[in-house]
Design an enzyme around this catalytic site. Structure first.
Site, mmCIF file in Angstrom:
data_model
loop_
_atom_site.group_PDB
_atom_site.id
_atom_site.type_symbol
_atom_site.label_atom_id
_atom_site.label_comp_id
_atom_site.label_asym_id
_atom_site.label_seq_id
_atom_site.Cartn_x
_atom_site.Cartn_y
_atom_site.Cartn_z
ATOM 1 N N HIS A 28 78.153 38.949 -9.280
ATOM 2 C CA HIS A 28 76.515 38.633 -9.216
ATOM 3 C C HIS A 28 76.557 36.598 -9.723
ATOM 4 C CE1 HIS A 28 74.785 42.157 -8.525
ATOM 5 N NE2 HIS A 28 75.129 42.490 -9.545
ATOM 6 N N GLU A 49 79.513 44.457 -6.227
ATOM 7 C CA GLU A 49 77.629 43.530 -6.352
ATOM 8 C C GLU A 49 76.829 42.384 -5.617
ATOM 9 O OE1 GLU A 49 75.596 45.201 -9.922
ATOM 10 O OE2 GLU A 49 77.227 46.595 -9.698
ATOM 11 N N ASP A 79 76.177 39.006 -4.516
ATOM 12 C CA ASP A 79 74.549 37.952 -4.901
ATOM 13 C C ASP A 79 75.311 36.929 -5.247
ATOM 14 O OD1 ASP A 79 74.548 38.522 -7.619
ATOM 15 O OD2 ASP A 79 72.567 40.034 -6.570
HETATM 16 O O1 G3I Z 1 61.004 53.031 -10.310
HETATM 17 C C1 G3I Z 1 60.530 52.210 -10.811
HETATM 18 C C2 G3I Z 1 58.790 52.723 -11.041
HETATM 19 O O2 G3I Z 1 58.752 53.939 -10.469
HETATM 20 C C3 G3I Z 1 58.850 51.349 -11.684
HETATM 21 O O3 G3I Z 1 56.714 51.306 -11.648
HETATM 22 C C4 G3I Z 1 58.880 50.069 -11.801
HETATM 23 C C5 G3I Z 1 58.015 49.538 -13.419
HETATM 24 O O4 G3I Z 1 58.559 48.625 -12.880
HETATM 25 O O5 G3I Z 1 59.854 49.903 -12.393
HETATM 26 C C6 G3I Z 1 60.553 50.596 -10.894
HETATM 27 O O6 G3I Z 1 61.846 50.675 -11.472
HETATM 28 C C7 G3I Z 1 62.874 50.154 -11.811
HETATM 29 C C8 G3I Z 1 64.189 50.120 -10.031
HETATM 30 O O7 G3I Z 1 65.214 48.755 -10.659
HETATM 31 C C9 G3I Z 1 63.517 49.915 -9.555
HETATM 32 O O8 G3I Z 1 62.681 49.420 -9.234
HETATM 33 C C10 G3I Z 1 63.305 49.309 -12.781
HETATM 34 O O9 G3I Z 1 62.421 48.777 -13.982
HETATM 35 C C11 G3I Z 1 64.625 48.587 -13.304
HETATM 36 O O10 G3I Z 1 65.057 48.197 -14.723
HETATM 37 C C12 G3I Z 1 65.178 48.381 -12.104
HETATM 38 O O11 G3I Z 1 66.646 47.597 -11.831
HETATM 39 C C13 G3I Z 1 67.532 47.590 -11.361
HETATM 40 C C14 G3I Z 1 68.546 47.091 -12.238
HETATM 41 O O12 G3I Z 1 70.002 47.494 -11.817
HETATM 42 C C15 G3I Z 1 68.804 48.547 -13.148
HETATM 43 O O13 G3I Z 1 69.218 49.612 -13.141
HETATM 44 C C16 G3I Z 1 67.859 46.559 -10.358
HETATM 45 O O14 G3I Z 1 66.715 47.124 -9.236
HETATM 46 C C17 G3I Z 1 69.458 47.174 -9.887
HETATM 47 O O15 G3I Z 1 69.264 45.997 -8.739
HETATM 48 C C18 G3I Z 1 70.028 46.462 -10.984
HETATM 49 O O16 G3I Z 1 71.774 46.972 -10.668
HETATM 50 C C19 G3I Z 1 72.672 46.180 -11.315
HETATM 51 C C20 G3I Z 1 73.440 47.711 -11.001
HETATM 52 O O17 G3I Z 1 72.787 49.000 -11.240
HETATM 53 C C21 G3I Z 1 74.498 47.496 -11.761
HETATM 54 N N1 G3I Z 1 75.205 45.640 -12.032
HETATM 55 C C22 G3I Z 1 73.598 44.867 -12.187
HETATM 56 C C23 G3I Z 1 73.305 44.907 -10.939
HETATM 57 C C24 G3I Z 1 71.757 43.883 -11.218
HETATM 58 O O18 G3I Z 1 71.088 44.443 -12.474
#
Ligand code: G3I
Length: 493
Positions: free
Chosen positions: A245, A273, A275
């Protein structure tokens, strides 16, 4: 004792390293062949595949209903990873009650589009379901083992490689302190996770993954030492993921050297990953810097033989995680909010030698004179026989479970050049070609016909060319015993 395992799907492209970039491909489903127009083969996916590398993207299956998203996902990538759908909170929302709906959607998408499936992630201190909060150390240890066993077993045979443990280290090279796994179970949890994953799925490659490890620094050195220790003690570990990242203008100068030092330990490496974010708003100068940075990262992976490929953390800036976490930053991906290609797209292509249209543009001016009415030709068509073809074929295979990759070299051992060639052979054990490159390949029953692509039809006397294909088998994958080139039986090397 080291375990001998069949090569996981991720290693199959390594056998296909070639500088060829212009492709014509044919997808064969069962006996029905559908030729892809030559132009459609000009994509990042085709370039990476021809170079023997993975090019992946993080998928949110909810977005597949958007046609632009799906179209790019389908055509530009040969590997897919679930952005969130295989994490602990998604797959085990209540203790010992597993939920694979979204994870299966990702796995099914990978299978139906012929993409390699990368698993992310079995054990991560973040995104742990809330029921784990109240567990004691020993209870958390057994919950973690149960989770790894269930998830790895569920996706066995589908996931080629797993991020077994994600983000275990702090910036200073010590174990991360804000992790319940580290605090309650202690240092041994990583080894336990890897041993448990190997027991559940002996064929998947097992990786450790982290961020800010792209350079040689305290954190990457801590992982380096862990890998070296695991290899020395026979703890199963096959690969290391570098999330990457990044920020524009900051591709670390030691990145290639860093990846290489891990490869030299005897593990695969990959960018997992990628970006490259910028302070918003974007402008042409920032986008040009970003493009150059994307190119650098792909070039680095291309330069490290054990680098399996690069995965980009999403498709469109519209859905990137970056703006939600880094206020005022964004535009980190390769397609903009409206699915337009950004300069990074061509830059990535150029890291593989650039997209080469297989159908050259028509340059002749339009005809303004009336068409000449030539009388019909009455002489019979000249049926020039194909040049005599002494030939030798080498058929190399990497196989796993029920899939395989074949890399075929055709040598013209005759004294005259070939201009256009057709190679025919039969599969002896029911194999099917699923995707071919550097050729136009069709299959009817067991009979396979491979014609040259537009760019590799000429083989000089003594020269050779290569093509390849992915295929499926039902457990037995006996190599064809006989090949004919333009009707002449070849020797088999
Ligand atoms: O699905 C729920 C939804 O129902 C709810 O309304 C909403 C409210 O906040 O949240 C939604 O879930 C979110 C999910 O992404 C799906 O969009 C979580 O809050 C949010 O925390 C989650 O973020 C993800 C993050 O990891 C944490 O898991 C990101 O999409 C994802 O790109 C990110 O990916 C990570 C890798 O796994 C590990 N390395 C870093 C990378 C970037 O942070």
């Amino acid at each position: 004792m080291s375990v001998t395992r069949p090569p996981a799907p991720s290693s199959r492209r390594a056998a296909l390293r070639t500088t060829a970039v212009a492709l014509a491909a044919t997808i064969v489903v069962g006996a029905a062949a559908v030729a892809i127009p030559a132009q459609a083969a000009s994509s990042l996916k085709d370039l990476a595949t021809a170079a023997g590398k993975d090019i992946g993207f993080a998928l949110d299956p909810n977005r597949l209903s958007e046609s632009a998203y799906k179209s790019i996902a389908d055509s530009e990538f040969n590997l897919v990873v679930a952005e969130n759908a295989m994490k602990w909170d998604a797959t085990e929302p209540s203790q010992n009650s597993f939920s694979y709906g979204q994870g299966d959607q990702v796995a099914n998408y990978a299978a139906s589009t012929g993409k390699e499936l990368y698993g992310h992630t079995l054990v991560w201190h973040s995104q742990m379901p809330s029921w784990t909060n109240s567990l004691s150390g020993s209870a958390l240890d057994s919950a973690m083992r149960n989770h790894v066993t269930n998830v790895a077993t569920h996706f066995k045979g589908k996931v080629a490689s797993w991020d077994v443990v994600n983000e275990a280290f702090g910036e200073n090279g010590e174990r991360r302190t804000d992790s319940a796994l580290q605090q309650k179970i202690g240092d041994g949890y990583i080894e336990t996770a890897f041993r448990t994953a190997r027991a559940a799925d002996p064929t998947a490659k097992l990786c450790i993954n982290d961020y800010n490890t792209d350079a040689i620094n305290s954190k990457s050195t801590a992982i380096y030492n862990l890998v070296r220790d695991f290899k020395a003690r026979g703890v199963p570990i096959d690969c290391v993921g570098f999330q990457s990242h990044l920020i524009i203008g900051q591709v670390p100068s030691s990145m290639q050297q860093n990846l290489q030092r891990f490869a030299d330990l005897g593990v695969d490496v990959r960018i997992t990953e990628l970006d490259i974010r910028m302070t918003m708003p974007s402008d042409s100068s920032k986008l040009a810097t970003q493009a150059a940075d994307y190119k650098k990262v792909f070039q680095i992976c291309n330069a490290v033989t054990r680098c399996q490929g690069v995965t980009i953390w999403g498709i469109t800036d519209k859905y990137s995680w970056v703006p939600g976490v880094f206020s005022g930053q964004g535009a980190a991906l390769v397609w903009d909010d409206n699915y337009n290609k950004k300069p990074a797209y061509d830059a990535i292509a150029s890291a593989f030698g650039g997209i080469t249209p297989t159908t050259p543009p028509v340059t002749t001016p339009p005809v303004t004179t009336p068409p000449v009415t030539t009388p019909p030709v009455t002489t019979p068509p000249v049926t020039t026989p194909p040049p005599s073809a002494g030939c030798q074929v080498s058929y190399g295979v990497n196989q796993w479970n029920t899939g395989f990759t074949a890399n075929v070299t055709v040598k013209n051992t005759s004294s005259s050049a070939l201009n256009g060639w057709t190679l025919t052979f039969s599969f002896p054990s029911g194999q099917s070609v699923t995707q071919a490159w550097s050729s136009v390949t069709t299959q009817s029953g067991s009979a396979v016909t491979v014609k040259n692509a537009a760019w590799n039809g000429s083989i000089p006397a003594g020269g050779s060319t290569q093509f390849g294909f992915n295929g499926s088998h039902s457990g037995t994958n006996t190599a064809p015993s006989s090949f004919s080139l333009n009707g002449t039986v070849c020797s088999v090397a």
